[in-house]
Design a protein around this motif. Structure first.
Motif, PDB file in Angstrom:
ATOM      1  N   ALA A 288      98.576 148.244  66.767  1.00 14.44           N
ATOM      2  CA  ALA A 288      99.429 147.057  66.858  1.00 14.44           C
ATOM      3  C   ALA A 288     100.830 147.492  67.239  1.00 14.44           C
ATOM      4  N   VAL A 289     101.504 146.661  68.017  1.00 10.49           N
ATOM      5  CA  VAL A 289     102.840 146.960  68.517  1.00 10.49           C
ATOM      6  C   VAL A 289     103.757 145.781  68.198  1.00 10.49           C
ATOM      7  N   ALA A 290     104.978 146.069  67.804  1.00  8.64           N
ATOM      8  CA  ALA A 290     106.026 145.052  67.655  1.00  8.64           C
ATOM      9  C   ALA A 290     107.245 145.525  68.434  1.00  8.64           C
ATOM     10  N   TRP A 291     108.029 144.580  68.942  1.00  7.41           N
ATOM     11  CA  TRP A 291     109.184 144.946  69.759  1.00  7.41           C
ATOM     12  C   TRP A 291     110.162 143.781  69.821  1.00  7.41           C
ATOM     13  N   GLU A 292     111.347 144.043  70.363  1.00 11.41           N
ATOM     14  CA  GLU A 292     112.316 142.997  70.648  1.00 11.41           C
ATOM     15  C   GLU A 292     112.130 142.498  72.077  1.00 11.41           C
ATOM     16  N   SER A 293     112.280 141.183  72.254  1.00 11.56           N
ATOM     17  CA  SER A 293     112.216 140.606  73.595  1.00 11.56           C
ATOM     18  C   SER A 293     113.173 139.424  73.683  1.00 11.56           C
ATOM     19  N   ASP A 294     113.776 139.253  74.866  1.00  8.68           N
ATOM     20  CA  ASP A 294     114.622 138.081  75.100  1.00  8.68           C
ATOM     21  C   ASP A 294     114.088 137.244  76.260  1.00  8.68           C
ATOM     22  N   HIS A 295     112.781 137.329  76.535  1.00 11.69           N
ATOM     23  CA  HIS A 295     112.239 136.632  77.702  1.00 11.69           C
ATOM     24  C   HIS A 295     112.308 135.113  77.573  1.00 11.69           C
ATOM     25  N   THR A 296     112.496 134.594  76.345  1.00  8.14           N
ATOM     26  CA  THR A 296     112.642 133.153  76.154  1.00  8.14           C
ATOM     27  C   THR A 296     114.090 132.701  76.284  1.00  8.14           C
ATOM     28  N   GLY A 297     114.995 133.643  76.475  1.00  9.52           N
ATOM     29  CA  GLY A 297     116.410 133.337  76.524  1.00  9.52           C
ATOM     30  C   GLY A 297     117.136 133.643  75.238  1.00  9.52           C
ATOM     31  N   THR A 298     116.381 133.853  74.159  1.00  7.30           N
ATOM     32  CA  THR A 298     116.945 134.228  72.868  1.00  7.30           C
ATOM     33  C   THR A 298     116.230 135.469  72.368  1.00  7.30           C
ATOM     34  N   ALA A 299     116.973 136.486  71.952  1.00 12.90           N
ATOM     35  CA  ALA A 299     116.357 137.714  71.476  1.00 12.90           C
ATOM     36  C   ALA A 299     115.616 137.458  70.178  1.00 12.90           C
TER      37      ALA A 299
END
Length: 415
Positions: A288-299
């Motif tokens: 399993a992997v977890a990460w930060e993403s801002d692809h929705t416009g909000t991190a």
């Protein structure tokens, strides 16, 4: 102001939870302070657990109280527990070279095998020249260092941000302690890459490879090892050098470091920036992997779980809007728990089943021992039986000096 849902007395302290009111599965941890000496500043915890009730916590410990805002003179400490009882606490780093004043030992990580042996890594600058190598130490259940060395074979350039994954049942030959170390390697004039070194025994480096591509920039690796001895490595990946990061992923074989799962990206959503991954694997090789993403416009924090063949169980799932620096653990039923920090002042956890929902698992909830002040750097470990342990930095009295708080004895399952 923090919204407090409930207070309860546990082990002579209190904890604070925030979660949905309906059908919430709330954690009830036993809390303690991992560092037995509170002098100075303690930071950057990492945590590991195994199937036999062992928990290990490591951290940076700067006890000289010179300045809570600097990491000069930080040492590396470990403390282990069995079924909630402390076994030993030990300093693993060796200060600095004679006459050097600005030495540092930073960014520790720890793994445990099922016998209770621990492997610890960190980035090390004992001569204060600003360049780091990656030491490792192997400790038995009594806290005796049984092996040591440097994971990186070449000291040229800069080696930083190490992580370690430990084979739960050891190497095939005699069950020796086996592990894989990964780190960020920076050489003058070339992009940063992710390296990995596999050990089939405490001092037997079987291989060292470049896990990432050699084009573009690659940062912040993490690694997890299953009972096969294969190592899943993830990192911030910009292999096409367009300054847009994905979560790189590869699985490396036990014996020679060759890819047993080809290099790819872990995230399905490719917009924006995907950074700061955490990975966990179970005995059978699911991960399993977890990460930060801002692809929705909000991190925020996101997660995804995979079978041992690399097939995704579900598309990217948002763990929490605004969640930063996620940490993940995985049990043998492929259920995961993600911890994260919100706004640098609160630490949270949430559990997931194999369908990517938290039904019957830990509800999203603020999880810290004391409600006041600043809590951050949440890190999570999950046993094969879904038992959860967490560690984070705490400054509830607002004096800018942190301690390492440890929560144990709660489950991701609601039954």
């Amino acid at each position: 102001m923090k919204k407090t849902l409930a207070f309860a007395a546990v082990a002579a302290t209190t904890f604070v939870l925030t979660a949905p009111a309906a059908e919430a599965h709330l954690a009830t941890p036993t809390w303690s302070t991992a560092n037995s000496v509170s002098t100075g500043d303690q930071d950057a915890p990492a945590i590991a657990t195994n199937r036999n009730g062992d928990v290990a916590v490591v951290w940076e410990d700067d006890r000289d109280t010179d300045d809570a805002t600097t990491d000069v003179h930080s040492e590396i400490y470990i403390r282990t527990y069995r079924n909630g009882t402390a076994l030993y606490e030990k300093k693993l780093s060796a200060a600095g070279s004679s006459g050097v004043t600005n030495w540092r030992h930073l960014h520790p990580d720890v793994g445990l095998d099922d016998k209770g042996n621990a492997v610890v890594v960190w980035q090390d600058d004992p001569d204060g020249n600003g360049y780091y190598n990656i030491p490792y130490r192997v400790l038995n259940t009594a806290g005796t260092v049984t092996a040591s060395g440097n994971a990186n074979s070449s000291a040229t350039g800069q080696q930083i941000n190490p992580r370690v994954g430990v084979d739960p049942d050891g190497a095939p030959a005699g069950g020796a302690v086996a592990f894989t170390v990964t780190w960020e390697d920076i050489q003058t004039g070339t992009p940063a890459t992710v390296k990995a070194a596999g050990y089939t025994g405490p001092t037997t480096r079987a291989w060292e490879v470049t896990a990432s591509a050699t084009t573009g920039q690659h940062h912040n690796p993490d690694v997890a090892v299953s009972a096969s001895g294969d190592a899943v490595v993830v990192w911030d990946d910009d292999g096409d050098a367009n300054s847009s990061y994905e979560i790189g992923l590869i699985r490396l074989g036990r014996t020679n470091g060759a890819a047993t799962l080809s290099r790819r990206v872990a995230n399905a959503n490719t917009g924006g920036q995907q950074i700061r991954p955490s990975v966990a694997a179970n005995f059978n090789g699911d991960f399993a992997v977890a990460w930060e993403s801002d692809h929705t416009g909000t991190a925020g924090s996101w997660t995804r779980t995979f079978t041992a063949t690399g097939a995704a169980r579900f598309a990217d799932v948002q763990v929490a809007a605004g969640g930063r620096a996620p940490s993940i653990g995985l049990d043998d039923a492929s259920q995961s728990v993600v911890g994260w920090t919100v706004g640098g002042v609160d630490v949270w956890v949430r559990g997931f089943g194999t369908n990517g929902t938290d039904t019957g698992r830990l509800s999203a909830q603020q999880l810290n021992s004391l409600p006041d002040g600043r809590q951050e750097q949440m890190t999570v470990a999950v046993s094969p039986y879904a038992q959860v342990a967490v560690a984070y930095t705490d400054d509830h009295d607002g004096n800018t000096y942190d301690q390492i708080y440890l929560g144990q004895d709660f489950s991701n399952n609601s039954w």
